[in-house]
Design a protein around this motif. Sequence first.
Motif, PDB file in Angstrom:
ATOM      1  N   ASN A  19      29.799 -17.412   7.233  1.00 56.12           N
ATOM      2  CA  ASN A  19      30.825 -18.182   6.244  1.00 56.12           C
ATOM      3  C   ASN A  19      30.462 -18.993   6.304  1.00 56.12           C
ATOM      4  OD1 ASN A  19      32.236 -17.733   3.726  1.00 56.12           O
ATOM      5  ND2 ASN A  19      33.862 -17.588   5.238  1.00 56.12           N
ATOM      6  N   TYR A  20      31.146 -19.766   7.232  1.00 57.73           N
ATOM      7  CA  TYR A  20      31.459 -21.661   7.811  1.00 57.73           C
ATOM      8  C   TYR A  20      30.185 -22.190   7.451  1.00 57.73           C
ATOM      9  CZ  TYR A  20      33.980 -25.643   9.855  1.00 57.73           C
ATOM     10  OH  TYR A  20      34.571 -26.608  10.790  1.00 57.73           O
ATOM     11  N   HIS A  21      29.200 -21.768   7.865  1.00 61.27           N
ATOM     12  CA  HIS A  21      28.107 -22.507   7.684  1.00 61.27           C
ATOM     13  C   HIS A  21      27.313 -22.297   6.576  1.00 61.27           C
ATOM     14  CE1 HIS A  21      23.198 -22.296   6.851  1.00 61.27           C
ATOM     15  NE2 HIS A  21      24.348 -23.646   8.363  1.00 61.27           N
ATOM     16  N   ASP A  22      27.404 -21.223   5.832  1.00 63.99           N
ATOM     17  CA  ASP A  22      27.370 -20.984   4.051  1.00 63.99           C
ATOM     18  C   ASP A  22      28.963 -22.500   3.461  1.00 63.99           C
ATOM     19  OD1 ASP A  22      25.656 -20.238   2.024  1.00 63.99           O
ATOM     20  OD2 ASP A  22      27.934 -19.611   1.303  1.00 63.99           O
ATOM     21  N   ASN A  23      29.490 -22.764   4.334  1.00 69.77           N
ATOM     22  CA  ASN A  23      30.517 -23.429   2.990  1.00 69.77           C
ATOM     23  C   ASN A  23      29.925 -25.292   3.837  1.00 69.77           C
ATOM     24  OD1 ASN A  23      32.127 -21.394   2.339  1.00 69.77           O
ATOM     25  ND2 ASN A  23      33.396 -20.830   3.730  1.00 69.77           N
ATOM     26  N   ALA A  24      30.299 -25.028   4.413  1.00 65.09           N
ATOM     27  CA  ALA A  24      29.978 -26.236   5.267  1.00 65.09           C
ATOM     28  C   ALA A  24      27.934 -26.705   4.330  1.00 65.09           C
ATOM     29  CB  ALA A  24      29.311 -26.559   6.404  1.00 65.09           C
ATOM     30  N   SER A  25      27.731 -26.421   4.128  1.00 63.72           N
ATOM     31  CA  SER A  25      26.533 -26.234   4.039  1.00 63.72           C
ATOM     32  C   SER A  25      26.790 -26.523   1.846  1.00 63.72           C
ATOM     33  CB  SER A  25      24.886 -25.251   3.672  1.00 63.72           C
ATOM     34  OG  SER A  25      24.744 -25.242   4.749  1.00 63.72           O
ATOM     35  N   ARG A  26      27.244 -25.753   1.298  1.00 66.73           N
ATOM     36  CA  ARG A  26      27.403 -25.848  -0.060  1.00 66.73           C
ATOM     37  C   ARG A  26      29.022 -27.132  -0.979  1.00 66.73           C
ATOM     38  NH1 ARG A  26      23.909 -23.357  -0.441  1.00 66.73           N
ATOM     39  NH2 ARG A  26      23.523 -21.371   0.233  1.00 66.73           N
ATOM     40  N   LEU A  27      29.668 -27.840   0.671  1.00 63.02           N
ATOM     41  CA  LEU A  27      30.357 -28.947  -0.050  1.00 63.02           C
ATOM     42  C   LEU A  27      29.301 -29.659  -0.192  1.00 63.02           C
ATOM     43  CD1 LEU A  27      33.424 -27.797   2.675  1.00 63.02           C
ATOM     44  CD2 LEU A  27      33.212 -28.368   0.104  1.00 63.02           C
ATOM     45  N   TRP A  28      28.408 -29.769   1.148  1.00 62.43           N
ATOM     46  CA  TRP A  28      27.516 -31.240   1.064  1.00 62.43           C
ATOM     47  C   TRP A  28      26.263 -30.132  -0.634  1.00 62.43           C
ATOM     48  CZ3 TRP A  28      21.725 -31.682   1.392  1.00 62.43           C
ATOM     49  CH2 TRP A  28      21.600 -33.198   1.245  1.00 62.43           C
ATOM     50  N   GLN A  29      26.117 -29.922  -0.900  1.00 57.77           N
ATOM     51  CA  GLN A  29      25.472 -30.159  -1.518  1.00 57.77           C
ATOM     52  C   GLN A  29      26.319 -30.147  -3.147  1.00 57.77           C
ATOM     53  OE1 GLN A  29      23.877 -25.692  -1.547  1.00 57.77           O
ATOM     54  NE2 GLN A  29      21.671 -26.003  -1.348  1.00 57.77           N
ATOM     55  N   LEU A  30      27.631 -30.023  -2.977  1.00 59.85           N
ATOM     56  CA  LEU A  30      28.354 -30.746  -3.794  1.00 59.85           C
ATOM     57  C   LEU A  30      28.589 -32.328  -4.264  1.00 59.85           C
ATOM     58  CD1 LEU A  30      30.823 -28.000  -4.140  1.00 59.85           C
ATOM     59  CD2 LEU A  30      29.469 -28.390  -5.563  1.00 59.85           C
ATOM     60  N   GLY A  31      27.663 -33.082  -2.974  1.00 56.63           N
ATOM     61  CA  GLY A  31      27.684 -34.321  -2.559  1.00 56.63           C
ATOM     62  C   GLY A  31      28.678 -34.948  -2.143  1.00 56.63           C
ATOM     63  N   LEU A  32      29.592 -34.249  -1.214  1.00 54.77           N
ATOM     64  CA  LEU A  32      30.358 -34.512   0.056  1.00 54.77           C
ATOM     65  C   LEU A  32      29.664 -35.074   1.344  1.00 54.77           C
ATOM     66  CD1 LEU A  32      32.646 -32.807  -1.292  1.00 54.77           C
ATOM     67  CD2 LEU A  32      33.145 -32.444   0.989  1.00 54.77           C
TER      68      LEU A  32
END
Length: 146
Positions: free
Chosen positions: A53-66
């Motif tokens: 879950n932590y890995h998925d959240n980090a990946s999604r935040l990066w995909q959002l532009g962070l």
Amino acid sequence: MKPSFQSRPGGYTILEVLVASAMVGVVIGGAVALAGTMNLQVETAEVTAVAINYHDNASRLWQLGLTPSEVLAVLPHVTNNRMLESAIVPSGTAPGIQVSFTGEGTTTLANSMGTLEDVTCTVTIRNPVSTAHQTLSSEVYRPSIR
């Protein structure tokens, strides 16, 4: 006429009691072993679910532009977080960093369709039993926005 055998008084012999006790002991021993195995499986599943879950959240935040540093600033840290502390092995040399982003680059799509930014997102999942931890890595892509 009297029967030729003599009836014995009611009750169990010591041999019958010993056999029954041994059977009960085997059943209790099996139940204790099963309970220990089940507890270990529950702990492993919980640790794995938290890390994924932590890995998925980090990946999604990066995909959002962070940026990677912004992702790390947004995500919770190990400090005072029992769940993360038990699930994720900190990466790198900086304390409190549970996820790493490496290999930042740009991929050009075929047919002049544009470019994508890509990065490798990595989390190390803690093994509750030994020091043989498991690394979870994935390539993450996003449209070039910066």
